[in-house]
Motif scaffolding. Structure first.
Motif, PDB file in Angstrom:
ATOM      1  N   LEU A  29       0.753  -1.341  -0.009  1.00  0.00           N
ATOM      2  CA  LEU A  29       0.025  -0.064  -0.029  1.00  0.00           C
ATOM      3  C   LEU A  29       0.772   1.336   0.010  1.00  0.00           C
ATOM      4  N   LEU A  30       2.018   1.209   0.542  1.00  0.00           N
ATOM      5  CA  LEU A  30       2.896   2.410   0.666  1.00  0.00           C
ATOM      6  C   LEU A  30       3.447   2.810  -0.809  1.00  0.00           C
ATOM      7  N   VAL A  31       3.521   1.979  -1.678  1.00  0.00           N
ATOM      8  CA  VAL A  31       4.010   2.322  -3.083  1.00  0.00           C
ATOM      9  C   VAL A  31       3.051   3.197  -3.819  1.00  0.00           C
ATOM     10  N   PRO A  32       1.611   2.899  -3.953  1.00  0.00           N
ATOM     11  CA  PRO A  32       0.759   3.758  -4.459  1.00  0.00           C
ATOM     12  C   PRO A  32       0.368   5.080  -3.404  1.00  0.00           C
ATOM     13  N   LEU A  33       0.234   4.885  -2.268  1.00  0.00           N
ATOM     14  CA  LEU A  33      -0.187   6.099  -1.643  1.00  0.00           C
ATOM     15  C   LEU A  33       0.799   7.079  -1.087  1.00  0.00           C
ATOM     16  N   ASP A  34       2.027   6.552  -0.987  1.00  0.00           N
ATOM     17  CA  ASP A  34       3.217   7.467  -0.614  1.00  0.00           C
ATOM     18  C   ASP A  34       4.443   7.403  -1.509  1.00  0.00           C
ATOM     19  N   GLY A  35       4.242   7.000  -2.787  1.00  0.00           N
ATOM     20  CA  GLY A  35       5.380   6.896  -3.781  1.00  0.00           C
ATOM     21  C   GLY A  35       6.486   6.069  -3.262  1.00  0.00           C
ATOM     22  N   PHE A  36       6.523   5.178  -2.504  1.00  0.00           N
ATOM     23  CA  PHE A  36       7.747   4.382  -2.241  1.00  0.00           C
ATOM     24  C   PHE A  36       8.265   3.763  -3.372  1.00  0.00           C
ATOM     25  N   PRO A  37       9.490   3.333  -3.487  1.00  0.00           N
ATOM     26  CA  PRO A  37      10.208   2.743  -4.509  1.00  0.00           C
ATOM     27  C   PRO A  37       9.784   1.358  -4.830  1.00  0.00           C
ATOM     28  N   VAL A  38       9.492   0.965  -5.985  1.00  0.00           N
ATOM     29  CA  VAL A  38       8.956  -0.343  -6.136  1.00  0.00           C
ATOM     30  C   VAL A  38      10.127  -1.620  -5.947  1.00  0.00           C
ATOM     31  N   LYS A  39      11.447  -1.366  -6.165  1.00  0.00           N
ATOM     32  CA  LYS A  39      12.313  -2.215  -6.213  1.00  0.00           C
ATOM     33  C   LYS A  39      12.551  -2.636  -4.701  1.00  0.00           C
ATOM     34  N   ALA A  65      18.828  12.875  -0.214  1.00  0.00           N
ATOM     35  CA  ALA A  65      18.509  14.244  -0.471  1.00  0.00           C
ATOM     36  C   ALA A  65      17.488  14.413  -1.623  1.00  0.00           C
ATOM     37  N   PRO A  66      16.242  15.145  -1.440  1.00  0.00           N
ATOM     38  CA  PRO A  66      15.605  15.201  -2.722  1.00  0.00           C
ATOM     39  C   PRO A  66      16.205  15.732  -4.017  1.00  0.00           C
ATOM     40  N   VAL A  67      15.870  15.120  -5.111  1.00  0.00           N
ATOM     41  CA  VAL A  67      16.425  15.638  -6.523  1.00  0.00           C
ATOM     42  C   VAL A  67      15.208  16.487  -7.100  1.00  0.00           C
ATOM     43  N   VAL A  68      16.144  17.747  -7.326  1.00  0.00           N
ATOM     44  CA  VAL A  68      15.288  19.157  -7.827  1.00  0.00           C
ATOM     45  C   VAL A  68      15.685  18.919  -9.490  1.00  0.00           C
ATOM     46  N   PRO A  69      14.324  18.858 -10.341  1.00  0.00           N
ATOM     47  CA  PRO A  69      14.655  18.712 -11.639  1.00  0.00           C
ATOM     48  C   PRO A  69      15.185  19.993 -12.286  1.00  0.00           C
ATOM     49  N   PRO A  70      15.872  19.724 -13.208  1.00  0.00           N
ATOM     50  CA  PRO A  70      16.737  20.994 -13.756  1.00  0.00           C
ATOM     51  C   PRO A  70      15.994  22.461 -14.083  1.00  0.00           C
ATOM     52  N   GLN A  71      14.636  21.962 -14.704  1.00  0.00           N
ATOM     53  CA  GLN A  71      14.009  23.176 -15.058  1.00  0.00           C
ATOM     54  C   GLN A  71      13.446  23.902 -13.813  1.00  0.00           C
ATOM     55  N   PHE A  72      13.356  23.281 -12.483  1.00  0.00           N
ATOM     56  CA  PHE A  72      12.992  23.852 -11.485  1.00  0.00           C
ATOM     57  C   PHE A  72      13.919  24.415 -10.567  1.00  0.00           C
ATOM     58  N   ARG A  73      15.430  24.296 -10.947  1.00  0.00           N
ATOM     59  CA  ARG A  73      16.601  24.330  -9.974  1.00  0.00           C
ATOM     60  C   ARG A  73      16.555  25.966  -9.627  1.00  0.00           C
ATOM     61  N   TYR A  74      16.298  26.799 -10.598  1.00  0.00           N
ATOM     62  CA  TYR A  74      16.452  28.300 -10.172  1.00  0.00           C
ATOM     63  C   TYR A  74      14.915  28.717 -10.042  1.00  0.00           C
ATOM     64  N   PRO A 119      12.016  30.053  -7.834  1.00  0.00           N
ATOM     65  CA  PRO A 119      11.823  30.478  -6.202  1.00  0.00           C
ATOM     66  C   PRO A 119      10.592  29.930  -5.977  1.00  0.00           C
ATOM     67  N   HIS A 120       9.652  29.434  -6.760  1.00  0.00           N
ATOM     68  CA  HIS A 120       8.415  29.019  -6.264  1.00  0.00           C
ATOM     69  C   HIS A 120       8.330  27.478  -6.337  1.00  0.00           C
ATOM     70  N   TYR A 121       9.216  26.833  -6.552  1.00  0.00           N
ATOM     71  CA  TYR A 121       9.177  25.417  -6.538  1.00  0.00           C
ATOM     72  C   TYR A 121       9.264  24.889  -5.369  1.00  0.00           C
ATOM     73  N   VAL A 122       8.351  23.908  -5.187  1.00  0.00           N
ATOM     74  CA  VAL A 122       8.102  23.290  -3.776  1.00  0.00           C
ATOM     75  C   VAL A 122       8.775  22.041  -3.817  1.00  0.00           C
ATOM     76  N   PRO A 123       9.862  21.589  -2.817  1.00  0.00           N
ATOM     77  CA  PRO A 123      10.428  20.304  -3.118  1.00  0.00           C
ATOM     78  C   PRO A 123       9.808  19.291  -2.640  1.00  0.00           C
ATOM     79  N   PRO A 124       9.756  17.873  -2.912  1.00  0.00           N
ATOM     80  CA  PRO A 124       8.850  16.980  -2.315  1.00  0.00           C
ATOM     81  C   PRO A 124       9.220  16.737  -0.763  1.00  0.00           C
ATOM     82  N   ARG A 125       8.111  16.397  -0.117  1.00  0.00           N
ATOM     83  CA  ARG A 125       7.938  16.322   1.287  1.00  0.00           C
ATOM     84  C   ARG A 125       8.888  15.286   1.705  1.00  0.00           C
ATOM     85  N   ARG A 126       9.620  15.580   2.735  1.00  0.00           N
ATOM     86  CA  ARG A 126      10.524  14.609   3.676  1.00  0.00           C
ATOM     87  C   ARG A 126       9.875  13.970   4.840  1.00  0.00           C
TER      88      ARG A 126
END
Length: 231
Positions: A57-67, A117-126, A128-135
């Motif tokens: 259940l943690l895979v679809p609900l919280d985005g846990f890695p499948v592997k 650490a959360p990976v920031v996509p290159p297009q959102f690196r600069y 200021p309104h980008y919200v990183p994934p919740r840790r």
């Protein structure tokens, strides 16, 4: 200066008392499990099923890695194999050794997942309104490790026993004689007794400490007797 020494002494005493409390609790749990083996086995089976469902259940609900999730599910399938001979286990059994290896790898994989650490996509690196994934918070990580990673291996370690062969009791011998039409001679057979791994470890550590202290005491008494004899 004295207050710092008191603080160090208090910390050491607190650690010692905490360790003794944990050891006493594990010893008591091991005795309870030895008396209620079948109930413990059913509880462990249902717990393994429930934790596998939580992982899925943690895979679809919280985005846990499948592997990592698939590896955890496979680990619980290996843990489940230990219940075939429950509560007896051999420390050289491949299933038991594989279970220990799975515990270590599973812990490392999930620790790496939550520590990354959360990976920031290159297009959102600069942006200021980008919200990183919740840790995950510390409470969430601790709860996940306690329930989904450590609980079942720890429960298996406390519940499993090493087989110890002992002679049958007088009552067992009498019952066996009655079932064999009162045969004149009957060679006693060894029966298997469950001895908890935790109890074995604690008893072994206690015996080692007692032998060490009593050995030092005997050594001092022997040197004292030698000194008195030469005098």
């Amino acid at each position: 200066m004295l207050l710092q020494l008191l603080s160090i002494a208090g910390s050491i005493l607190g650690f010692v008392f905490l360790t003794l409390s944990i050891a006493s609790g594990l010893y008591y749990i091991s005795e309870v499990v030895e008396e209620h083996t079948q109930a413990t086995k059913r509880f462990l089976k249902k717990t393994i099923y429930a934790i596998v469902v939580l992982h899925i259940l943690l895979v679809p609900l919280d985005g846990f890695p499948v592997k990592k999730t698939l590896f955890s599910v496979a680990s619980y399938a290996i843990y489940f194999r230990n219940l075939k001979t429950f509560p007896f286990v051999s420390l050289t059994d491949p299933i038991f050794l594989l279970s220990v290896l799975c515990v270590l790898i599973n812990h490392y994989l999930w620790f790496q997942h939550f520590n990354a650490a959360p990976v920031v996509p290159p297009q959102f690196r600069y942006d200021p309104h980008y919200v990183p994934p919740r840790r995950a918070t510390f409470a969430e990580v601790a709860s996940f490790f306690g329930i989904c990673v450590w609980f079942v291996p720890f429960a298996l370690f406390v519940s499993l026993s090493a087989g110890d062969y002992v002679l049958p009791t007088a009552r067992d011998d009498v019952g066996g004689l009655a079932s064999k039409d009162h045969s004149s001679e009957r060679e006693p057979r060894l029966r298997r007794r469950a001895v908890g791994l935790v109890r074995m470890l604690i008893n072994g550590l206690r015996d080692t400490v007692l032998d060490f202290t009593q050995g030092g005491r005997r050594g001092r008494m022997g040197s004292l007797d030698t000194g008195l004899g030469t005098a």
